[in-house]
Design a protein around this motif. Structure first.
Motif, PDB file in Angstrom:
ATOM      1  N   PRO A 615      -7.562   2.332  -2.549  1.00  0.00           N
ATOM      2  CA  PRO A 615      -6.444   2.933  -3.279  1.00  0.00           C
ATOM      3  C   PRO A 615      -6.134   2.153  -4.549  1.00  0.00           C
ATOM      4  CG  PRO A 615      -5.628   1.696  -1.400  1.00  0.00           C
ATOM      5  CD  PRO A 615      -7.128   1.713  -1.277  1.00  0.00           C
ATOM      6  N   ALA A 616      -5.409   2.800  -5.454  1.00  0.00           N
ATOM      7  CA  ALA A 616      -5.090   2.168  -6.739  1.00  0.00           C
ATOM      8  C   ALA A 616      -4.303   0.879  -6.545  1.00  0.00           C
ATOM      9  CB  ALA A 616      -4.308   3.139  -7.613  1.00  0.00           C
ATOM     10  N   VAL A 617      -3.371   0.877  -5.609  1.00  0.00           N
ATOM     11  CA  VAL A 617      -2.590  -0.318  -5.284  1.00  0.00           C
ATOM     12  C   VAL A 617      -2.444  -0.385  -3.768  1.00  0.00           C
ATOM     13  CG1 VAL A 617      -1.317  -0.422  -7.466  1.00  0.00           C
ATOM     14  CG2 VAL A 617      -0.413   0.950  -5.579  1.00  0.00           C
ATOM     15  N   PRO A 618      -2.275  -1.572  -3.219  1.00  0.00           N
ATOM     16  CA  PRO A 618      -2.151  -1.695  -1.761  1.00  0.00           C
ATOM     17  C   PRO A 618      -1.009  -0.893  -1.145  1.00  0.00           C
ATOM     18  CG  PRO A 618      -2.684  -3.814  -2.707  1.00  0.00           C
ATOM     19  CD  PRO A 618      -2.430  -2.889  -3.863  1.00  0.00           C
ATOM     20  N   LEU A 619       0.042  -0.613  -1.911  1.00  0.00           N
ATOM     21  CA  LEU A 619       1.147   0.168  -1.356  1.00  0.00           C
ATOM     22  C   LEU A 619       0.683   1.535  -0.864  1.00  0.00           C
ATOM     23  CD1 LEU A 619       4.207   0.428  -0.812  1.00  0.00           C
ATOM     24  CD2 LEU A 619       4.471   1.271  -3.173  1.00  0.00           C
ATOM     25  N   LEU A 620      -0.390   2.066  -1.439  1.00  0.00           N
ATOM     26  CA  LEU A 620      -0.901   3.379  -1.052  1.00  0.00           C
ATOM     27  C   LEU A 620      -1.879   3.309   0.126  1.00  0.00           C
ATOM     28  CD1 LEU A 620      -1.521   4.867  -4.607  1.00  0.00           C
ATOM     29  CD2 LEU A 620       0.168   5.687  -2.957  1.00  0.00           C
ATOM     30  N   ALA A 621      -2.259   2.103   0.546  1.00  0.00           N
ATOM     31  CA  ALA A 621      -3.252   1.968   1.604  1.00  0.00           C
ATOM     32  C   ALA A 621      -2.690   2.437   2.947  1.00  0.00           C
ATOM     33  CB  ALA A 621      -3.710   0.517   1.707  1.00  0.00           C
ATOM     34  N   ASP A 622      -3.528   3.119   3.701  1.00  0.00           N
ATOM     35  CA  ASP A 622      -3.164   3.556   5.057  1.00  0.00           C
ATOM     36  C   ASP A 622      -1.910   4.415   5.062  1.00  0.00           C
ATOM     37  OD1 ASP A 622      -5.318   2.026   6.108  1.00  0.00           O
ATOM     38  OD2 ASP A 622      -4.060   0.231   6.035  1.00  0.00           O
ATOM     39  N   ARG A 623      -1.794   5.280   4.064  1.00  0.00           N
ATOM     40  CA  ARG A 623      -0.667   6.223   4.008  1.00  0.00           C
ATOM     41  C   ARG A 623      -1.236   7.638   4.146  1.00  0.00           C
ATOM     42  NH1 ARG A 623       2.581   2.056   4.739  1.00  0.00           N
ATOM     43  NH2 ARG A 623       2.786   0.690   2.920  1.00  0.00           N
ATOM     44  N   PRO A 624      -1.331   8.160   5.364  1.00  0.00           N
ATOM     45  CA  PRO A 624      -1.919   9.490   5.546  1.00  0.00           C
ATOM     46  C   PRO A 624      -0.936  10.612   5.248  1.00  0.00           C
ATOM     47  CG  PRO A 624      -1.256   8.591   7.652  1.00  0.00           C
ATOM     48  CD  PRO A 624      -0.987   7.502   6.638  1.00  0.00           C
ATOM     49  N   LEU A 625      -1.460  11.800   5.119  1.00  0.00           N
ATOM     50  CA  LEU A 625      -0.628  12.996   5.075  1.00  0.00           C
ATOM     51  C   LEU A 625       0.086  13.157   6.424  1.00  0.00           C
ATOM     52  CD1 LEU A 625      -3.161  15.502   3.444  1.00  0.00           C
ATOM     53  CD2 LEU A 625      -1.430  14.114   2.281  1.00  0.00           C
ATOM     54  N   VAL A 626       1.095  14.002   6.454  1.00  0.00           N
ATOM     55  CA  VAL A 626       1.811  14.302   7.697  1.00  0.00           C
ATOM     56  C   VAL A 626       1.531  15.755   8.062  1.00  0.00           C
ATOM     57  CG1 VAL A 626       4.060  14.504   8.805  1.00  0.00           C
ATOM     58  CG2 VAL A 626       3.586  12.576   7.271  1.00  0.00           C
ATOM     59  N   ASP A 627       0.774  15.928   9.123  1.00  0.00           N
ATOM     60  CA  ASP A 627       0.382  17.280   9.542  1.00  0.00           C
ATOM     61  C   ASP A 627      -0.237  18.067   8.379  1.00  0.00           C
ATOM     62  OD1 ASP A 627       1.345  16.785  12.101  1.00  0.00           O
ATOM     63  OD2 ASP A 627       3.368  17.454  11.566  1.00  0.00           O
ATOM     64  N   GLY A 628      -1.039  17.359   7.577  1.00  0.00           N
ATOM     65  CA  GLY A 628      -1.721  17.993   6.467  1.00  0.00           C
ATOM     66  C   GLY A 628      -0.884  18.211   5.232  1.00  0.00           C
ATOM     67  N   ALA A 629       0.379  17.797   5.270  1.00  0.00           N
ATOM     68  CA  ALA A 629       1.280  18.019   4.138  1.00  0.00           C
ATOM     69  C   ALA A 629       1.479  16.733   3.342  1.00  0.00           C
ATOM     70  CB  ALA A 629       2.636  18.519   4.636  1.00  0.00           C
ATOM     71  N   PRO A 630       1.733  16.841   2.023  1.00  0.00           N
ATOM     72  CA  PRO A 630       2.059  15.660   1.221  1.00  0.00           C
ATOM     73  C   PRO A 630       3.240  14.906   1.834  1.00  0.00           C
ATOM     74  CG  PRO A 630       1.715  17.548  -0.197  1.00  0.00           C
ATOM     75  CD  PRO A 630       1.738  18.073   1.203  1.00  0.00           C
TER      76      PRO A 630
END
Length: 658
Positions: A615-630
């Motif tokens: 990811p661009a920055v670690p804050l975005l790491a391991d942040r999945p969608l929720v039930d396919g939604a943003p």
């Protein structure tokens, strides 16, 4: 015949290239010449938009008789303070120590080793000629005393008191700072203190953040009153937008007419943030008009932003901006408070708009008519050098205003400016301070260049999600930690391998712009929040601790440091948005995140995690969608609440987070 300034990149130096004075640019060659000839150095420091610099140039430096006195007796060096803030800082400190005051033009007499023995500011021609004669006589007959005096001054500057020992910034420290601003607030005319009044942009940012964190209504009211009064007075250009440098009176009526990029970038951000906090229509109008003025009048062909517009036209201060009743017509005179007595010189007035007009169509028509008339006048000259620090301030302001006001052209302008500075000003891994016409200057970037540019790039990353801006900001901040530190947690204003002056400058106070220290601390704090790295966060907190006593005692001059401290006390809040940027749901979450008033909140937006893609920055790491939604994740120190998928839920989480 042109002198040695003919090849300069600074428009201020180029203004003097045809002087009969045999100017040298700052550099070893000039001091070597002074040693060879065994004469003192005359150092003259100014900047392109400086009214009194022009006056002294016309009276003295353009005069053949003055040059005939000067050239045989001195090596004359001309410095643009905007290009070499380090040189300016060192000799301004000496000037203030010798005279009790400072200003520009700054006029210093130095030994051939650069040590100052006499300093002042503007000298009328007869006084300047007499001063040169006396300095020449003293150099010939009392040189030992002069050299000893200069060495004592250098020693005194070098032994300046260290920054006071500090600790962690506390809630009590910021309450004390707020109390200091309340005490100095002008309840009648707004702003702080008396005349002259400078736009207190950084103090207003602190007050906005303090209100957001604590709900303190007095803090918000000071911002609202000051923002409205400045915008309705003569310091704001009622026709084209944009603010002048300062008001010479306490009522914000008559400006000093030069218009600076840094003032307008900082104020654009203040008015944008005020609108974000209050939905003020006036704040939105002033923000948008100021942004439009920046793009129209300061943008360079290469995509950067020029430094300033001059105060003078045709040798007369303010001539471009003032009106008589006969020039303006009766309807417009009433609308813009133009009277027979005038508010400026010779019965002319600066335009004001004391209240919103009832007839908006008439107002718009009169504004267009007067702007067209004004454009027939001789326009102020533009200092079109691009300064890295001030473009960083502009990038941050334009990126945020563009996102919040749905103006993609403003974001695009921020992108162009960022691209120019990184492409042209970065030479062999080193940031240079200035460029002009796409040609980079020789001066290395100082601390404020690194801090302000990193701040702008991080704001641009929050808006666009483009990794290149985050990566570049991180590299700049690594340079700050590796090359500007003082081994005690504070910072010098110059790199450890920069040119050695008689003193290595450091100034922790916020003046017209954030100090290098405050700018670096703010960007380091944000970068620490995006990366989860204690290295950057701790560096920011230690730097704030170095100046906490100044924040308590001098809040008017520590506004950005106090604003950064508000962010530190708030976390700052970290908001990660994941989803397809083309989806409306992702866009709504992203906008909600950017609308957060939580002090210093950082925002990162990116696609859902993909195996093998960092990811661009670690804050975005391991942040999945929720039930396919943003989804959006609200965190502090990388500890996050449950993810949410709706703007209302996100708004509630962020509001409760601080």
């Amino acid at each position: 015949m042109a002198n040695r300034l003919a090849n300069a990149t600074s428009p201020y130096l180029l203004q003097h290239k045809d002087n009969p004075v045999d100017w040298w640019p700052w550099g070893d060659e000039a001091f070597a010449e002074a040693r060879r000839r065994d004469v003192p150095v005359l150092l003259s420091v100014g900047y392109a938009a400086c009214h009194w610099c022009h006056v002294m140039a016309h009276e003295s430096f353009e005069d053949e008789a003055v040059a005939a006195e000067l050239n045989p007796r001195f090596v004359a060096i001309k410095v643009d303070r905007e290009e070499r803030p380090d040189v300016d800082a060192v000799y301004m400190e000496a000037t203030q120590a010798m005279t009790g005051q400072g200003g520009w033009p700054m006029t210093c007499f130095l030994t051939p080793d650069g040590a100052p023995f006499f300093c002042g500011t503007y000298f009328p021609r007869p006084h300047f000629v007499e001063l040169m004669r006396r300095v020449t006589s003293a150099w010939q007959d009392h040189r030992e005393e002069l050299v000893a005096q200069a060495q004592q001054m250098v020693a005194a500057l070098s032994e300046a008191a260290p920054l006071p020992a500090g600790g962690a910034v506390t809630e009590a420290d910021l309450v004390t700072a707020l109390s200091g601003l309340v005490t100095s607030f002008d309840a009648t005319n707004a702003g702080f203190g008396g005349a002259p009044k400078f736009p207190p942009s950084m103090a207003l940012e602190f007050l906005l953040r303090h209100h957001a964190r604590t709900g303190d209504q007095a803090a918000l009211q000071m911002v609202e009153h000051t923002a409205e009064t400045m915008a309705r007075g003569g310091m704001y250009d009622q026709l084209a937008g944009g603010f002048a440098r300062y008001s010479v009176d306490a009522e914000w009526v008559v400006p000093h007419f030069e218009k600076m990029l840094y003032d307008n970038a900082l104020l654009l951000r203040v008015y944008t943030h005020l609108w974000r906090a209050t939905a003020s229509a006036l704040a939105q109008r002033i923000a948008v008009e100021t942004a439009d003025w920046m793009l129209r009048d300061l943008r360079t062909p290469e995509g950067g932003f020029a430094s300033s517009l001059d105060a003078d036209t045709e040798g007369e201060e303010g001539k471009y901006y003032v009106w008589s009743p006969e020039q303006i017509g009766p309807d417009a005179a009433q609308l813009f408070t133009v009277t027979p007595e005038g508010t400026f010189e010779h019965g002319r007035s600066v335009l004001q708009l004391r209240s919103d007009p009832a007839d908006h169509l008439m107002y718009a028509a009169e504004r267009r008519r007067l702007l067209a008339l004004r454009e027939e006048r001789v326009a102020p000259t533009r200092d079109d050098k691009v300064v890295a620090a001030w473009n960083g301030l502009a990038i941050a302001a334009l990126a945020e205003a563009g996102a919040l006001f749905d103006r993609p052209d403003l974001v695009a302008a921020a992108v162009d400016a960022a691209d120019l500075v990184l492409r042209v000003h970065m030479v062999a891994g080193r940031l240079h301070r200035t460029s002009r016409d796409g040609r980079v200057g020789d001066s290395l970037g100082v601390l404020e260049d690194h801090g302000d540019l990193a701040e702008g790039l991080l704001a641009l990353f929050a808006v666009t999600g483009e990794r290149r801006w985050a990566d570049a900001a991180g590299q700049l901040l690594d340079t700050v930690l590796d090359h500007f530190g003082d081994d005690a947690g504070g910072f010098y204003d110059t790199r450890d391998d920069a040119e050695q002056l008689v003193r290595r400058p450091r100034d922790p106070t916020d003046n017209a712009t954030p100090s290098g220290s405050s700018a670096a601390a703010g960007a380091l704090l944000s970068w620490g929040a995006l990366t989860g790295s204690a290295r950057y966060r701790d560096a920011a907190l230690v730097a704030l601790g170095q100046v906490v006593e100044y924040v308590r005692r001098f809040p008017r001059h520590m506004g950005w440091a106090a604003a950064v401290a508000e962010a530190a006390l708030s976390g700052p809040v970290e908001i990660a948005v994941v989803g397809d940027r083309d989806e409306k749901a992702t866009t709504e979450l992203h906008r909600t995140a950017l609308m957060s008033t939580s002090p210093g909140a950082v925002v990162a937006i990116g696609s859902p995690a993909t195996e093998g893609v960092e990811p661009a920055v670690p804050l975005l790491a391991d942040r999945p969608l929720v039930d396919g939604a943003p989804a959006a994740y609200v965190c502090r120190h990388f500890v996050c609440t449950r993810p949410v998928t709706g703007p209302d839920e996100l708004r509630s989480l962020v509001e409760n987070a601080h």
